[in-house]
Enzyme design. Structure first.
Site, PDB file in Angstrom:
ATOM      1  N   TYR A  61       0.850  -1.189   0.000  1.00 32.47           N
ATOM      2  CA  TYR A  61       0.000   0.000   0.000  1.00 32.47           C
ATOM      3  C   TYR A  61       0.887   1.241   0.000  1.00 32.47           C
ATOM      4  O   TYR A  61       1.584   1.524   0.978  1.00 32.47           O
ATOM      5  CB  TYR A  61      -0.898   0.044   1.236  1.00 32.47           C
ATOM      6  CG  TYR A  61      -2.000  -0.990   1.288  1.00 32.47           C
ATOM      7  CD1 TYR A  61      -2.314  -1.771   0.182  1.00 32.47           C
ATOM      8  CD2 TYR A  61      -2.744  -1.180   2.447  1.00 32.47           C
ATOM      9  CE1 TYR A  61      -3.330  -2.716   0.232  1.00 32.47           C
ATOM     10  CE2 TYR A  61      -3.766  -2.118   2.503  1.00 32.47           C
ATOM     11  CZ  TYR A  61      -4.051  -2.885   1.383  1.00 32.47           C
ATOM     12  OH  TYR A  61      -5.060  -3.820   1.444  1.00 32.47           O
ATOM     13  N   GLY A 212     -18.435   1.831  -2.766  1.00 35.42           N
ATOM     14  CA  GLY A 212     -19.354   2.957  -2.646  1.00 35.42           C
ATOM     15  C   GLY A 212     -20.740   2.733  -3.210  1.00 35.42           C
ATOM     16  O   GLY A 212     -21.614   3.591  -3.060  1.00 35.42           O
TER      17      GLY A 212
END
Length: 323
Positions: A61, A212
């Protein structure tokens, strides 16, 4: 949440917070911008203050930035945090190149992670995905050796099949399975979830709002620059029909006086005592909403409505979560 409900990872594993904090969005992913670091660190620390001790990251990440960030956030309060690290994915200039799960690579990855995090032992260490390039015995066996060396406490796995989970657990006890799971992605219910429950393996469920889709904030069509346009779930007629399903979620949220996001998180939470919703954020203002979701309960009628509307396969199209 100091006295929040706990979840046990594995039959003889540790007890951690039932709600986990995903830290991925605190770093640049896929070449995007990096969120405000001070705010991200404050978010981690406030989560710890409120009893969320499970921190989830990956050594890839932000090319290690995420681990450095967590290291800064937990400095001086190591005992407050349970650190989960994924390894194996290789990125270059924001582009995914593949996996490296060779034992020699794992032994290299762990030392860099420990240095970036500023700790002596990683609580949960797991390959981020299995691609068949290295025998499972070699991967799990190498992490088991790291436990003997004191560099790792428990072994986890991510993005694998039910058969692979059984095999991994036969090599060394697996404490946790990290996998995408939500109202919109229920394909793991047929085999993988029952297998994890049978083996007493904790499930860390990421993508609880499905990029989302389940937040109630999306409108069709998406902006041309939206990365979700690459996924068939968010394209054309698929998105329009999927948002019709989300309308049911929004109606239920209004009746319960909460947000669609909270309903989505609470649904995952309600699927079993061995399942942890993992919520990803980079700002403190999101914490109260996500924490409050853990107190939401559903009537049998409400649960039936959700399960019917979002029956497996009801959401059209796929994302990278599809296996």
């Amino acid at each position: 949440m100091k006295n929040s409900t706990k979840i046990q990872l594995g039959q003889h594993g540790p007890f951690v917070s039932k709600l986990g904090l995903g830290c991925m969005r605190m770093s640049s992913i896929w070449g995007g911008s990096t969120p405000d670091e001070i705010e991200s660190i404050a978010t981690i620390q406030e989560a710890l203050d409120k009893g969320i001790n499970f921190l989830n990251t990956g050594d890839f990440y932000g090319a290690g930035h995420n681990e450095i960030l967590i290291g800064k956030a937990i400095k001086g309060r190591r005992d407050d945090a349970f650190i989960s690290v994924k390894f194996g994915a290789i990125f270059h200039n924001g582009q995914w190149l593949g996996m490296d799960l060779r034992p020699i690579a794992i032994k290299n990855f762990i030392n860099y992670s420990l240095t970036r995090l500023g700790i002596d032992t990683i609580d949960l260490y797991q390959p981020s995905r299995m691609d068949g390039s290295v025998p499972l015995e070699d991967i799990i066996g190498t992490v088991a050796d790291l436990i003997k060396e004191g560099k790792v406490r428990y072994i986890g796995v991510s993005e694998i099949t039910a058969g692979q989970l059984r095999q991994a657990n036969s090599i060394h006890p697996i404490s946790a399975l990290e996998i995408g799971y939500s109202l919109a992605d229920r394909q793991i219910e047929s085999e993988l979830l029952p297998t994890a429950k049978e083996l007493s393996i904790g499930v860390v469920a990421f993508a609880t709002t499905t990029e989302g889709l389940l937040t109630g904030d999306l409108k069709a069509p998406l902006a041309e620059t939206d990365y979700r346009n690459h996924f068939s779930r968010f394209q054309g007629e698929n998105l329009r029909k999927n948002l019709e399903k989300v309308d049911v979620l929004m109606q239920l949220a209004r009746l319960k006086g909460c947000t669609p996001t909270q309903v989505a998180i609470a649904w995952v939470k309600e699927q079993g005592d061995y399942i942890m919703p993992l919520v990803s954020m980079s700002r403190r203002l999101r914490l109260p909403e996500n924490i409050a979701a853990m107190d939401i309960v559903f009537t049998p009628q409400e649960m039936s409505s959700l399960n019917t509307t979002f029956a497996p396969g009801a959401i059209l199209g796929g994302t990278y979560l599809q296996r």
